[in-house]
Design a protein around this motif. Structure first.
Motif, PDB file in Angstrom:
ATOM      1  N   HIS A 182     145.177  28.102  13.874  1.00  0.00           N
ATOM      2  CA  HIS A 182     145.116  27.896  15.332  1.00  0.00           C
ATOM      3  C   HIS A 182     146.578  27.279  15.873  1.00  0.00           C
ATOM      4  O   HIS A 182     146.714  27.764  16.936  1.00  0.00           O
TER       5      HIS A 182
ATOM      6  N   THR B 132     146.670  28.162  19.815  1.00  0.00           N
ATOM      7  CA  THR B 132     145.382  27.682  20.589  1.00  0.00           C
ATOM      8  C   THR B 132     145.551  25.921  20.327  1.00  0.00           C
ATOM      9  O   THR B 132     144.894  25.299  21.081  1.00  0.00           O
TER      10      THR B 132
ATOM     11  N   THR C 274     137.016  20.910  14.160  1.00  0.00           N
ATOM     12  CA  THR C 274     138.044  21.921  14.831  1.00  0.00           C
ATOM     13  C   THR C 274     137.136  22.741  15.960  1.00  0.00           C
ATOM     14  O   THR C 274     137.959  22.940  16.747  1.00  0.00           O
TER      15      THR C 274
ATOM     16  N   GLN D 291     144.019  20.528  21.767  1.00  0.00           N
ATOM     17  CA  GLN D 291     143.883  21.852  22.344  1.00  0.00           C
ATOM     18  C   GLN D 291     145.382  22.023  23.109  1.00  0.00           C
ATOM     19  O   GLN D 291     146.022  21.379  24.023  1.00  0.00           O
TER      20      GLN D 291
ATOM     21  N   LEU E 280     138.246  23.185  19.933  1.00  0.00           N
ATOM     22  CA  LEU E 280     138.513  24.540  20.400  1.00  0.00           C
ATOM     23  C   LEU E 280     137.618  24.727  21.620  1.00  0.00           C
ATOM     24  O   LEU E 280     138.103  25.473  22.618  1.00  0.00           O
TER      25      LEU E 280
END
Length: 314
Positions: free
Chosen positions: A196, A201, A175, A115, A179
């Protein structure tokens, strides 16, 4: 098995060629086959007919390919997963020796991602944290024995860290878990996380290739090798045929697929699908199969992954 007399095969191919894809429509392997399908009449003289045969983590399709009539009208797309299945004894065949490579089509490194809000800016930061907090970092992968799982085991071994393994059933679930903050790191195909990364993110800390790729996003990502870890396995797709296929038919396929794969328009189509073209000829492909098998064998023995798989089957 005897080859057909030369007089009967000089016009090969005289009809469409079936291509077995061992995974479902929409997968990277399927996209590769369908991109080749569009160029086949020009370079092979006949259409390719894509046949999806998903199941058994690839064994259903690859068993059918290996046992197919070696008349030149059934070929298939194979991947590094095939080498793992052979190690686990999951299929009816030893695929690397029961199949002949025609050409490697593409290769793409896997990436280690976290992340973006996590404090680790580099792989070294992540490893230092893992050493201070052994077993606390959760590593998600798409199932025990998958390529991503094995790469995670290689990371643990190379870096001298302990990760808490969390298996899921696919890359998208992995994934989502990252997240959502349910796990702290994942190793996936970069296609899965590129959007992403673009929107800030997810951060990629390392890639598994021998060198960096020229992809605009991945070009900034250092390899594991650059950062002192010997993890240099890519996720590749190749064309293969039953071992007994006559040499003159294999040669014809070799020539046709080389011209197809090296066509700039084919490369553009593959890039648009998020796939990276990397052509290798038959001998180079076989050499890669053997080298990758040796790396995987060493990791599987040293980490006890095979024992985990056997325990899971019970």
């Amino acid at each position: 098995m005897q080859s057909k007399p030369a007089s009967t095969v000089t016009k090969y191919p005289e009809k469409p060629i079936n291509v077995i894809v061992a995974f479902s429509p929409g997968s990277g392997m399927d996209l590769t086959a369908r991109t080749m399908e569009r160029f086949a009449p020009k370079y092979l003289g006949q259409p390719l007919v894509v046949m999806n045969k998903p199941g058994g983590a690839g064994t259903v399709g690859w068993n059918e390919l290996t046992g197919a009539n070696p008349d030149g009208y059934t070929i298939g797309v194979v991947a590094i997963d095939m080498l793992l299945l052979t190690q686990y004894g999951s299929g009816k065949y030893d695929y690397p020796t029961a199949l002949s490579p025609i050409a490697q089509v593409s290769a793409l490194p896997m990436v280690l991602a976290v992340q973006a809000e996590q404090p680790w800016q580099t792989l070294a930061d992540l490893i230092a944290h893992a050493k201070k907090h052994p077993g606390q970092l959760k590593f998600a992968h798409a199932g025990v024995g998958t390529f991503a799982h094995v790469l995670g085991e290689m990371l643990s071994q190379e870096a001298g860290i302990t990760l808490d393994q969390v298996p899921f059933s696919g890359g998208s679930e992995v994934t989502s878990a990252l997240l959502g903050g349910h796990v702290q790191l994942i190793i996936v195909n970069p296609v899965v996380v590129k959007e992403h990364v673009k929107n800030g993110t997810i951060r990629i800390l390392a890639a598994t290739g021998e060198q960096r790729t020229d992809d605009p996003i991945l070009a900034q990502v250092p390899t594991f090798k650059e950062q002192g870890l010997d993890i240099t396995l890519t996720n590749w797709f190749a064309i293969a045929a039953p071992k007994e296929m006559p040499l003159n038919l294999k040669t014809k396929l070799n020539e046709g697929f080389k011209a197809l794969i090296t066509d700039p328009e084919f490369t553009r189509n593959m890039n648009n699908a998020g796939l990276k073209v990397q052509y290798l000829g038959p001998q180079e492909s076989l050499d890669k199969w053997l080298a990758d098998s040796q790396k995987l064998t060493r990791t599987l023995k040293d980490t006890g992954v095979i024992e985990k798989i056997k325990a899971q089957r019970k």
